[in-house]
Design a protein around this motif. Structure first.
Motif, PDB file in Angstrom:
ATOM      1  N   CYS A  95       0.854  -1.182   0.000  1.00 14.74           N
ATOM      2  CA  CYS A  95       0.000   0.000   0.000  1.00 14.74           C
ATOM      3  C   CYS A  95       0.891   1.234   0.000  1.00 14.74           C
ATOM      4  O   CYS A  95       2.036   1.194   0.466  1.00 14.74           O
ATOM      5  N   ALA A  96       0.357   2.307  -0.533  1.00 16.50           N
ATOM      6  CA  ALA A  96       1.130   3.532  -0.664  1.00 16.50           C
ATOM      7  C   ALA A  96       0.215   4.739  -0.545  1.00 16.50           C
ATOM      8  O   ALA A  96      -0.991   4.649  -0.826  1.00 16.50           O
ATOM      9  N   ALA A  97       0.798   5.855  -0.132  1.00 17.81           N
ATOM     10  CA  ALA A  97       0.046   7.094   0.061  1.00 17.81           C
ATOM     11  C   ALA A  97       0.603   8.196  -0.831  1.00 17.81           C
ATOM     12  O   ALA A  97       1.818   8.355  -0.948  1.00 17.81           O
ATOM     13  N   ASP A  98      -0.291   8.957  -1.431  1.00 20.44           N
ATOM     14  CA  ASP A  98       0.078  10.011  -2.381  1.00 20.44           C
ATOM     15  C   ASP A  98      -0.664  11.289  -2.014  1.00 20.44           C
ATOM     16  O   ASP A  98      -1.896  11.332  -2.092  1.00 20.44           O
ATOM     17  N   LEU A  99       0.084  12.326  -1.645  1.00 17.76           N
ATOM     18  CA  LEU A  99      -0.547  13.576  -1.207  1.00 17.76           C
ATOM     19  C   LEU A  99      -1.061  14.408  -2.377  1.00 17.76           C
ATOM     20  O   LEU A  99      -2.093  15.078  -2.275  1.00 17.76           O
ATOM     21  N   ARG A 100      -0.370  14.378  -3.505  1.00 18.98           N
ATOM     22  CA  ARG A 100      -0.692  15.324  -4.583  1.00 18.98           C
ATOM     23  C   ARG A 100      -1.359  14.671  -5.788  1.00 18.98           C
ATOM     24  O   ARG A 100      -1.926  15.365  -6.623  1.00 18.98           O
ATOM     25  N   GLY A 101      -1.302  13.376  -5.889  1.00 18.20           N
ATOM     26  CA  GLY A 101      -1.787  12.716  -7.084  1.00 18.20           C
ATOM     27  C   GLY A 101      -3.291  12.796  -7.258  1.00 18.20           C
ATOM     28  O   GLY A 101      -4.051  12.779  -6.293  1.00 18.20           O
ATOM     29  N   ARG A 102      -3.696  12.883  -8.491  1.00 16.53           N
ATOM     30  CA  ARG A 102      -5.119  12.905  -8.825  1.00 16.53           C
ATOM     31  C   ARG A 102      -5.350  12.066 -10.058  1.00 16.53           C
ATOM     32  O   ARG A 102      -4.533  12.035 -10.957  1.00 16.53           O
ATOM     33  N   GLY A 103      -6.462  11.404 -10.111  1.00 19.14           N
ATOM     34  CA  GLY A 103      -6.886  10.704 -11.306  1.00 19.14           C
ATOM     35  C   GLY A 103      -5.846   9.733 -11.836  1.00 19.14           C
ATOM     36  O   GLY A 103      -5.300   8.912 -11.095  1.00 19.14           O
ATOM     37  N   PRO A 104      -5.554   9.816 -13.128  1.00 21.37           N
ATOM     38  CA  PRO A 104      -4.634   8.860 -13.762  1.00 21.37           C
ATOM     39  C   PRO A 104      -3.242   8.841 -13.137  1.00 21.37           C
ATOM     40  O   PRO A 104      -2.531   7.842 -13.250  1.00 21.37           O
ATOM     41  N   GLN A 105      -2.845   9.935 -12.494  1.00 19.78           N
ATOM     42  CA  GLN A 105      -1.532   9.973 -11.843  1.00 19.78           C
ATOM     43  C   GLN A 105      -1.421   8.904 -10.764  1.00 19.78           C
ATOM     44  O   GLN A 105      -0.318   8.466 -10.425  1.00 19.78           O
ATOM     45  N   LEU A 106      -2.524   8.482 -10.230  1.00 18.72           N
ATOM     46  CA  LEU A 106      -2.503   7.506  -9.148  1.00 18.72           C
ATOM     47  C   LEU A 106      -2.055   6.129  -9.611  1.00 18.72           C
ATOM     48  O   LEU A 106      -1.825   5.251  -8.788  1.00 18.72           O
ATOM     49  N   ARG A 107      -1.928   5.942 -10.906  1.00 22.33           N
ATOM     50  CA  ARG A 107      -1.423   4.679 -11.438  1.00 22.33           C
ATOM     51  C   ARG A 107       0.105   4.624 -11.452  1.00 22.33           C
ATOM     52  O   ARG A 107       0.685   3.585 -11.726  1.00 22.33           O
ATOM     53  N   VAL A 108       0.730   5.751 -11.159  1.00 22.96           N
ATOM     54  CA  VAL A 108       2.190   5.850 -11.269  1.00 22.96           C
ATOM     55  C   VAL A 108       2.815   5.709  -9.884  1.00 22.96           C
ATOM     56  O   VAL A 108       2.738   6.611  -9.056  1.00 22.96           O
ATOM     57  N   GLY A 109       3.449   4.589  -9.643  1.00 25.27           N
ATOM     58  CA  GLY A 109       4.018   4.333  -8.333  1.00 25.27           C
ATOM     59  C   GLY A 109       5.081   5.328  -7.911  1.00 25.27           C
ATOM     60  O   GLY A 109       5.195   5.666  -6.736  1.00 25.27           O
ATOM     61  N   ALA A 110       5.845   5.807  -8.869  1.00 31.76           N
ATOM     62  CA  ALA A 110       6.940   6.716  -8.559  1.00 31.76           C
ATOM     63  C   ALA A 110       6.459   8.028  -7.953  1.00 31.76           C
ATOM     64  O   ALA A 110       7.248   8.753  -7.339  1.00 31.76           O
ATOM     65  N   LEU A 111       5.196   8.350  -8.111  1.00 28.68           N
ATOM     66  CA  LEU A 111       4.665   9.617  -7.599  1.00 28.68           C
ATOM     67  C   LEU A 111       4.177   9.514  -6.161  1.00 28.68           C
ATOM     68  O   LEU A 111       3.827  10.521  -5.558  1.00 28.68           O
ATOM     69  N   TYR A 112       4.168   8.309  -5.616  1.00 28.05           N
ATOM     70  CA  TYR A 112       3.671   8.138  -4.250  1.00 28.05           C
ATOM     71  C   TYR A 112       4.716   8.568  -3.232  1.00 28.05           C
ATOM     72  O   TYR A 112       5.917   8.409  -3.446  1.00 28.05           O
ATOM     73  N   ASP A 113       4.220   9.076  -2.112  1.00 27.66           N
ATOM     74  CA  ASP A 113       5.116   9.645  -1.104  1.00 27.66           C
ATOM     75  C   ASP A 113       5.555   8.635  -0.042  1.00 27.66           C
ATOM     76  O   ASP A 113       6.668   8.712   0.465  1.00 27.66           O
ATOM     77  N   TYR A 114       4.687   7.745   0.310  1.00 24.88           N
ATOM     78  CA  TYR A 114       4.982   6.795   1.391  1.00 24.88           C
ATOM     79  C   TYR A 114       4.555   5.391   0.981  1.00 24.88           C
ATOM     80  O   TYR A 114       3.533   5.219   0.296  1.00 24.88           O
ATOM     81  N   TRP A 115       5.327   4.428   1.460  1.00 28.54           N
ATOM     82  CA  TRP A 115       5.054   3.026   1.152  1.00 28.54           C
ATOM     83  C   TRP A 115       5.072   2.213   2.440  1.00 28.54           C
ATOM     84  O   TRP A 115       5.872   2.463   3.341  1.00 28.54           O
TER      85      TRP A 115
END
Length: 125
Positions: A95-115
């Motif tokens: 599981c991972a958490a993403d503060l800024r991602g929206r929509g299709p960006q959420l498919r990109v693991g590299a953009l996540y902040d915490y794992w």
């Protein structure tokens, strides 16, 4: 944010498992959450994601119709209900958490902040 995933295990093909991810911190509801998986010898791949409010959900084509992602902001948890499991679903799930991602960006693991650490899911044929 610290994340801890649990709920993995061994299941026969066609069976179900429910993964959960518990998050620490009071800002959990600000983060979009995602599930990714990595099978031995393969790249990490996107599985599912959910927006901070829960209004938006996104799935990989390979799991659409079988997996359901949900979240409970009051409990600081995100879950992945996995039904009709197949041997090809065998992987370590993260599981991972993403503060800024929206929509299709959420498919990109590299953009996540915490794992979180992974939890093993093994589906036997």
């Amino acid at each position: 944010v610290q994340l801890q995933a649990f709920g993995g295990g061994l299941v026969q093909a066609g069976g179900s498992l429910r993964l959960s991810c518990a998050a620490s911190g009071r800002t959990f509801s600000s983060y979009a959450m995602g599930w990714f998986r990595q099978a031995p010898g393969k790249e990490r791949e996107f599985v599912a994601a959910i927006s901070w409010s829960g209004a938006g959900t996104y799935y990989a084509d390979s799991v659409k119709g079988r997996f359901t992602i949900s979240r409970d902001n009051a409990q600081n948890t995100v879950s992945l209900q996995m039904n009709s499991l197949k041997p090809e679903d065998t992987a370590v799930y993260y599981c991972a958490a993403d503060l800024r991602g929206r929509g299709p960006q959420l498919r990109v693991g590299a953009l996540y902040d915490y794992w979180g650490q992974g939890t093993q899911v093994t589906v036997s044929s």
